[in-house]
Design a protein around this motif. Structure first.
Motif, short mmCIF file in Angstrom:
data_model
loop_
_atom_site.label_atom_id
_atom_site.label_comp_id
_atom_site.label_asym_id
_atom_site.label_seq_id
_atom_site.Cartn_x
_atom_site.Cartn_y
_atom_site.Cartn_z
N VAL B 250 -98.75 -9.61 22.43
CA VAL B 250 -97.75 -9.27 21.50
C VAL B 250 -96.38 -9.96 21.59
O VAL B 250 -95.75 -10.25 22.69
N ALA B 251 -96.19 -10.96 20.64
CA ALA B 251 -95.06 -11.79 20.47
C ALA B 251 -94.19 -11.46 19.52
O ALA B 251 -94.58 -11.02 18.45
N ARG B 252 -93.03 -11.45 19.77
CA ARG B 252 -91.97 -11.11 18.83
C ARG B 252 -90.79 -12.24 18.58
O ARG B 252 -90.42 -12.94 19.53
N ALA B 253 -90.31 -12.19 17.42
CA ALA B 253 -89.18 -13.01 17.19
C ALA B 253 -88.65 -12.31 15.95
O ALA B 253 -88.99 -11.45 15.23
N THR B 254 -87.18 -12.71 15.79
CA THR B 254 -86.38 -12.32 14.51
C THR B 254 -86.07 -13.44 13.67
O THR B 254 -85.75 -14.71 14.14
N ALA B 272 -96.47 -17.11 20.86
CA ALA B 272 -95.05 -16.94 20.83
C ALA B 272 -94.30 -18.22 20.03
O ALA B 272 -93.39 -17.95 19.18
N ALA B 273 -94.94 -19.26 20.01
CA ALA B 273 -94.52 -20.48 19.36
C ALA B 273 -94.85 -20.15 18.01
O ALA B 273 -93.86 -20.41 16.97
N PHE B 274 -96.00 -19.45 17.42
CA PHE B 274 -96.23 -19.43 16.37
C PHE B 274 -95.21 -18.35 15.44
O PHE B 274 -94.90 -18.57 14.32
N VAL B 275 -95.04 -17.24 16.19
CA VAL B 275 -94.01 -16.05 15.65
C VAL B 275 -92.88 -16.57 15.57
O VAL B 275 -92.09 -16.29 14.61
N GLU B 276 -92.26 -17.60 16.34
CA GLU B 276 -90.81 -18.12 16.36
C GLU B 276 -90.95 -18.98 15.09
O GLU B 276 -89.96 -19.00 14.34
N ARG B 277 -91.87 -19.84 14.93
CA ARG B 277 -91.83 -20.85 13.66
C ARG B 277 -91.75 -19.94 12.30
O ARG B 277 -91.40 -20.18 11.39
N LEU B 278 -92.58 -18.84 12.38
CA LEU B 278 -92.63 -17.86 11.22
C LEU B 278 -91.51 -17.55 10.90
O LEU B 278 -90.90 -17.53 9.80
N ALA B 279 -90.65 -16.82 11.87
CA ALA B 279 -89.38 -16.22 11.68
C ALA B 279 -88.37 -17.27 11.30
O ALA B 279 -87.53 -16.91 10.17
N SER B 280 -88.30 -18.42 11.82
CA SER B 280 -87.45 -19.57 11.35
C SER B 280 -87.60 -20.01 10.15
O SER B 280 -86.67 -20.35 9.54
#
Lengths: 175, 290
Positions: B250-254, B272-280
């Motif tokens: 489970v990876a989280r970003a805002t 983690a890299a994927f969800v960071e990219r989505l959020a940004s």
């Protein structure tokens, strides 16, 4: 129940089913062994998600994932999904299977030649005798898709030239 | 005869289900009535039964070789070996190779057992070692604060995957998905397509998380299905960036005022890299001044 006894009681009884699925999906006896071993490692890791009564479909889901991962990794080596190496298959067949009539190989060839989505539903349905609901769960597709894929797979098998070779042989006696 | 009469097209589908023992009640009766009066469908039925019998009689159901059983037994013995394994060994960076990944469950099981022992003995030393092992396996957060949302997200992911209902609206076009979601939620969830990425938007559904309906974006990454739960940051508390729940990452970003939580059977660093990219990217796509 400890993790180990849970695994031995719930998962290990389905080792044949796991190997059979992996063998049909990878179409290689040695790769199927590797896939099943990898699936066992994953199954140990996900043991907490195992629910009462659903061990076979649960384990086969993991085996299917592991098989697909393997296929993805070896796509180049096999030159795509369409090529079937049945010769290798026949050599390593256990005696009790090799003893069967030649038709067996023809039919196995026809199934092995099916594209993956059709092959897997046929194997799960006809060889593992899973219900539509279980197949839907293992293959992560809706039940309607299970039905349509089975129908298409059967239509393909019936059109297959190797199967047409069977009929005259059977009605014509020995060979 | 009962139920609605069947035509041949319906009968052909029903014959398959009937062969598989999946047709009951009215549908079975309707098929029986149709087949009784239709020679073509009778022949179809006979052909499918013959094919089924032929497959079952002649296609080999392969049996696990003894050598494989032995390998699995050895794997089990290794995984459940009684002595703690390499407790003092330096921590490998991240499980990248297949070999390290395979070692994780062993470590995790060992750690679970050790943890019980420490708790029973009331030993403090366990805490620091738990941090080390937890950093390795990514599970420590769950045992610190009990990240219930991560657990609920994984439950949701498993239920959807095993039930085959991962996607309610199938589309790779965010302009189709966004209005569909907005019509079903009390907030507008950003929908992100990633260009030049192996993570491909496949569709969406609505789940319940933390007692409220949330947007679940579904991506495909090679053969994995990734669920991304998107909900207003105001509804979300603090949580670790990466957690492992029951083997799922489970990876989280805002970003863009939302909490993004991705759940999948995918390597932690990739997710983690994927969800960071989505959020940004969602953040960057926001209208100016908001």
């Amino acid at each position: 129940m400890t993790d180990r006894s849970l695994f031995e009681a719930q998962v290990l009884p389905h080792l044949d089913a796991a190997y059979n699925l992996a063998r049909w999906l990878t179409r290689d006896p040695h790769d199927a062994e590797d896939v099943v071993q990898e699936a066992c490692v994953r199954a140990l890791r996900y043991l907490a998600s195992l629910r009462e009564g659903g061990a076979r479909a649960w384990f086969l889901t993991i085996v299917r994932h592991a098989s697909y991962d393997w296929i993805e990794r070896h796509r180049d080596r096999d030159g795509g999904d369409g090529v079937v190496e049945v010769a290798a298959d026949a050599e390593s067949e256990p005696a009790h299977i090799a003893e069967r009539r030649g038709e067996s190989r023809a039919l196995a060839q026809a199934i092995a030649a099916l594209e993956l989505p059709f092959r897997e539903v046929i194997v799960l349905r006809e060889l593992e005798e899973l219900s539509y609901k279980e197949i839907a769960s293992v293959a992560a597709i809706p039940i309607g898709t299970v039905m349509s894929r089975l129908a298409r797979a059967r239509a393909l098998l019936r059109q297959s030239p190797v199967l047409h070779a069977i009929a005259p042989r059977r009605s014509g006696g020995q060979r | 005869m009962s139920g609605v009469p069947m035509n041949c097209a319906e009968a052909v589908l029903a014959i398959g289900a009937w062969c598989d023992g999946e047709l009951a009640g009215d549908a079975a009766a309707a098929l029986g009535a149709h087949v009784a009066g239709c020679a073509a469908c009778r022949a179809e039925q006979a052909a499918l039964v013959a094919l089924r019998d032929e497959i079952r009689a002649q296609a080999p159901r392969h049996v696990a070789p003894p050598a494989l059983r032995a390998r699995i037994e050895a794997e089990l013995a290794r995984a459940f070996a009684s002595a703690p394994v390499d407790a003092d060994a330096p921590a490998p960076a991240r499980a990248a190779s297949a070999r390290e990944a395979a070692a994780l469950p062993r470590l995790h099981t060992w750690w679970t057992r050790e943890r019980r022992r420490w708790f029973a003995a009331g030993a403090l030393a366990g805490a620091s070692l738990a941090v080390v092992v937890g950093a390795l396996t990514g599970v420590v957060a769950r045992h610190w604060g009990g990240d219930d949302i991560a657990v609920a997200a994984v439950d949701s992911h498993i239920a959807a995957t095993l039930g085959g209902h991962t996607i309610t609206v199938a589309s790779s076009d965010r302009h189709q998905i966004k209005p569909w979601l907005s019509a079903r939620l009390d907030y507008a969830a950003p929908v992100v397509e990633l260009a030049d990425s192996p993570f491909v938007l496949a569709g969406a559904r609505v789940d319940r998380l933390g007692g409220r309906p949330v947007a679940t974006l579904v991506y495909r990454y090679r053969l994995h299905v990734i669920d991304v739960f998107v909900r207003p940051l105001a509804d979300a508390g603090a949580a670790p960036a990466v957690t492992t729940v029951r083997g799922f990452t489970v990876a989280r970003a805002t970003g863009a005022g939302m909490e993004w939580r991705a759940v999948a059977d995918v390597d932690a660093s990739a997710l983690a890299a994927f969800v960071e990219r989505l959020a940004s990217e969602a953040e960057a796509a926001q209208p100016a001044g908001r």
